[in-house]
Motif scaffolding. Structure first.
Motif, mmCIF file in Angstrom:
data_model
loop_
_atom_site.group_PDB
_atom_site.id
_atom_site.type_symbol
_atom_site.label_atom_id
_atom_site.label_comp_id
_atom_site.label_asym_id
_atom_site.label_seq_id
_atom_site.Cartn_x
_atom_site.Cartn_y
_atom_site.Cartn_z
ATOM 1 N N ASP A 2 0.829 -1.201 0.000
ATOM 2 C CA ASP A 2 0.000 0.000 0.000
ATOM 3 C C ASP A 2 0.864 1.251 0.000
ATOM 4 O O ASP A 2 0.530 2.258 -0.638
ATOM 5 C CB ASP A 2 -0.928 -0.004 1.221
ATOM 6 N N HIS A 3 2.012 1.161 0.720
ATOM 7 C CA HIS A 3 2.913 2.310 0.753
ATOM 8 C C HIS A 3 3.484 2.578 -0.644
ATOM 9 O O HIS A 3 3.595 3.740 -1.072
ATOM 10 C CB HIS A 3 4.039 2.049 1.752
ATOM 11 N N GLU A 4 3.846 1.479 -1.378
ATOM 12 C CA GLU A 4 4.367 1.643 -2.736
ATOM 13 C C GLU A 4 3.321 2.220 -3.673
ATOM 14 O O GLU A 4 3.616 3.080 -4.498
ATOM 15 C CB GLU A 4 4.864 0.296 -3.262
ATOM 16 N N LEU A 5 2.083 1.746 -3.534
ATOM 17 C CA LEU A 5 1.008 2.279 -4.371
ATOM 18 C C LEU A 5 0.782 3.750 -4.086
ATOM 19 O O LEU A 5 0.525 4.544 -4.992
ATOM 20 C CB LEU A 5 -0.277 1.473 -4.138
ATOM 21 N N ASP A 8 3.508 5.719 -5.779
ATOM 22 C CA ASP A 8 3.269 5.778 -7.224
ATOM 23 C C ASP A 8 2.182 6.791 -7.556
ATOM 24 O O ASP A 8 2.307 7.557 -8.514
ATOM 25 C CB ASP A 8 2.875 4.399 -7.753
ATOM 26 N N LEU A 9 1.119 6.800 -6.770
ATOM 27 C CA LEU A 9 0.037 7.740 -7.014
ATOM 28 C C LEU A 9 0.502 9.178 -6.806
ATOM 29 O O LEU A 9 0.137 10.068 -7.576
ATOM 30 C CB LEU A 9 -1.149 7.431 -6.094
ATOM 31 N N SER A 10 1.316 9.404 -5.781
ATOM 32 C CA SER A 10 1.836 10.752 -5.541
ATOM 33 C C SER A 10 2.685 11.225 -6.709
ATOM 34 O O SER A 10 2.623 12.397 -7.111
ATOM 35 C CB SER A 10 2.668 10.762 -4.251
ATOM 36 N N PHE A 11 3.471 10.309 -7.285
ATOM 37 C CA PHE A 11 4.300 10.673 -8.434
ATOM 38 C C PHE A 11 3.435 10.984 -9.646
ATOM 39 O O PHE A 11 3.701 11.946 -10.380
ATOM 40 C CB PHE A 11 5.272 9.532 -8.746
ATOM 41 N N LEU A 200 -4.884 9.877 -13.882
ATOM 42 C CA LEU A 200 -4.521 9.055 -12.736
ATOM 43 C C LEU A 200 -4.380 7.579 -13.073
ATOM 44 O O LEU A 200 -3.829 6.811 -12.282
ATOM 45 C CB LEU A 200 -5.570 9.215 -11.624
ATOM 46 N N SER A 201 -4.848 7.170 -14.225
ATOM 47 C CA SER A 201 -4.777 5.753 -14.589
ATOM 48 C C SER A 201 -4.631 5.620 -16.099
ATOM 49 O O SER A 201 -5.128 6.465 -16.854
ATOM 50 C CB SER A 201 -6.037 5.010 -14.121
ATOM 51 N N ALA A 400 5.090 -2.168 -14.236
ATOM 52 C CA ALA A 400 6.017 -1.403 -13.408
ATOM 53 C C ALA A 400 5.533 0.003 -13.082
ATOM 54 O O ALA A 400 5.739 0.488 -11.983
ATOM 55 C CB ALA A 400 7.382 -1.318 -14.106
ATOM 56 N N GLN A 401 4.877 0.655 -14.063
ATOM 57 C CA GLN A 401 4.550 2.055 -13.846
ATOM 58 C C GLN A 401 3.233 2.477 -14.455
ATOM 59 O O GLN A 401 3.001 3.651 -14.652
ATOM 60 C CB GLN A 401 5.675 2.923 -14.411
#
Length: 406
Positions: A2-5, A8-11, A200-201, A400-401
């Motif tokens: 969840d922290h990685e997601l 990624d969302l913040s980026f 966002l997606s 990956a991204q």
């Protein structure tokens, strides 16, 4: 996880895909200027070595937006500062514009996911203004360089089969093979900027849409393949080298399209094993996955062989050993620039008055570093070639991204 997601969302919120594409294009402009500058520092006339004045002697008429007379405006031997300085200026103005608009986007969205799509017209306006200025018919913002860029694209895509393939066009197409994924991201960015899309997606790619991205990514390789075929079929050609080079670029197509087909692999395995398959990277039991691995390996190893035997001049992997330098067979051949070849043949173009002295390199001079450098260079090239197929594989970027450029 969840922290990685969350990271990624913040980026994605701070630096959405359309801005990443624009900034990567700016890096490409700056990199081209740096290359021209580097050649200048080495005492090499880039205009002659890279055939950059080709557009000044073209039989193709000037672009419709070019109102200046079609004549040679500068001597070929002009100071190469005139080449890289305008490109630096263009990169500066481009970078300033994109940075200002990105700062405006950041200040209006406040890092909030709910505001990102509301203000997604900001990167759209940024890209639209850049496109307008690229096609602008007025003599501002380095029109000479903009026209040369557009004319090079025209030559690469629309030139007839009996048309000469300029070395500058080959360099241009090779650069764009490095930007194949960025070209694919242009399509994804366009889909995101549409009213139905979201920054966002990544956009959903179902049906025939799943083949648009790999088709766009394959265009630079198709251009190089076409150039190689033109060189091979040229009446003055007596070598199969362009044909083997064409096969190198053709080997990229199976990697690109089989990568796009991996979405079908996931759908098939979801039916058999459930949604847990979507989080797995290895699908070795599926035929399409194994075919993609095989295509990637063939592309990487063939490109590695081509680099060693043709671009670098080694005879380590040659089936028939070279006899020209029998006492130094482990070292590469001296580099001979294209202009040196052309000067040996009669030429009625304005280029014929140019001597090799403009290259600032004697015909018999070449640079060869210590032999200890080559094993390391070979190893690094092998690693880069193996990872190059990863760059061509859009399904790996998706995992990956989320379908975007890094």
């Amino acid at each position: 996880m969840d922290h990685e997601l969350g990271d990624d969302l913040s980026f994605v919120i701070a630096f959405p895909l359309p801005f990443r594409v624009l900034f990567l294009a700016g890096i490409g402009i700056l990199g081209w200027a740096a290359n021209l500058h580097g050649l200048r520092l080495l005492g090499i006339d880039a205009a002659i070595a890279l055939d950059l004045r080709a557009h000044e002697y073209e039989s193709i008429p000037p672009l419709p937006i070019d109102q200046r007379p079609h004549r040679v405006r500068k001597a070929v031997s002009a100071d190469s500062v005139a080449l890289y300085s305008p490109v630096y200026h263009l990169a500066l103005w481009y970078g300033l514009w994109c940075t200002i608009i990105w700062a405006l986007y950041r200040s209006t969205t406040y890092g909030s996911a709910t505001l990102v799509d509301f203000f997604k017209y900001i990167p759209a306006v940024c890209a639209l203004v850049i496109l307008i200025f690229m096609l602008l018919p007025y003599d501002i913002l380095q029109k000479r360089q903009r026209d040369a860029f557009l004319l090079t694209i025209k030559r690469c895509i629309y030139s007839p089969m009996n048309h000469r393939v300029h070395f500058s066009d080959i360099v241009f197409a090779d650069i764009f093979t490095s930007y194949a994924k960025v070209l694919g991201d242009v399509w994804l960015s366009l889909c995101m900027l549409l009213p139905s899309g979201s920054l966002l997606s990544p956009p959903t790619q179902d049906g025939w849409y799943r083949w648009v991205l790999p088709t766009i990514m394959s265009v630079p390789y198709l251009v190089r393949f076409r150039q190689c075929i033109f060189e091979y079929t040229s009446p003055s050609n007596d070598s199969r080298r362009p044909l083997w080079n064409a096969l190198k670029y053709a080997s990229s197509f199976p990697v690109i399209f089989l990568s796009a087909a991996q979405r079908l692999v996931v759908l098939d395995l979801v039916v058999e094993r459930g949604d847990v398959v979507r989080h797995e990277a290895w699908h070795g039991g599926h035929t399409l996955f194994r075919l993609w691995l095989l295509a990637a390996l063939i592309n990487s190893m063939y490109s590695f062989w081509w680099d060693l035997t043709n671009d670098w001049g080694f005879d380590l992997l040659q089936f028939t050993p070279r006899l020209k330098y029998p006492s130094r067979s482990s070292l590469p051949r001296p580099l001979v620039l294209p202009a040196m070849h052309e000067s040996e043949e009669p030429d009625t173009s304005p280029r014929s008055s140019t001597t090799l002295s403009a290259l600032s390199l004697p015909r018999t001079s070449f640079y060869r570093p210590s032999a200890n450098v080559y094993p390391l260079a070979l190893f690094i090239n092998l690693i880069l070639r193996l990872t190059w197929s990863v760059k061509l594989s859009s399904h790996l970027h998706s995992r990956a991204q989320g379908e975007g450029s890094c």
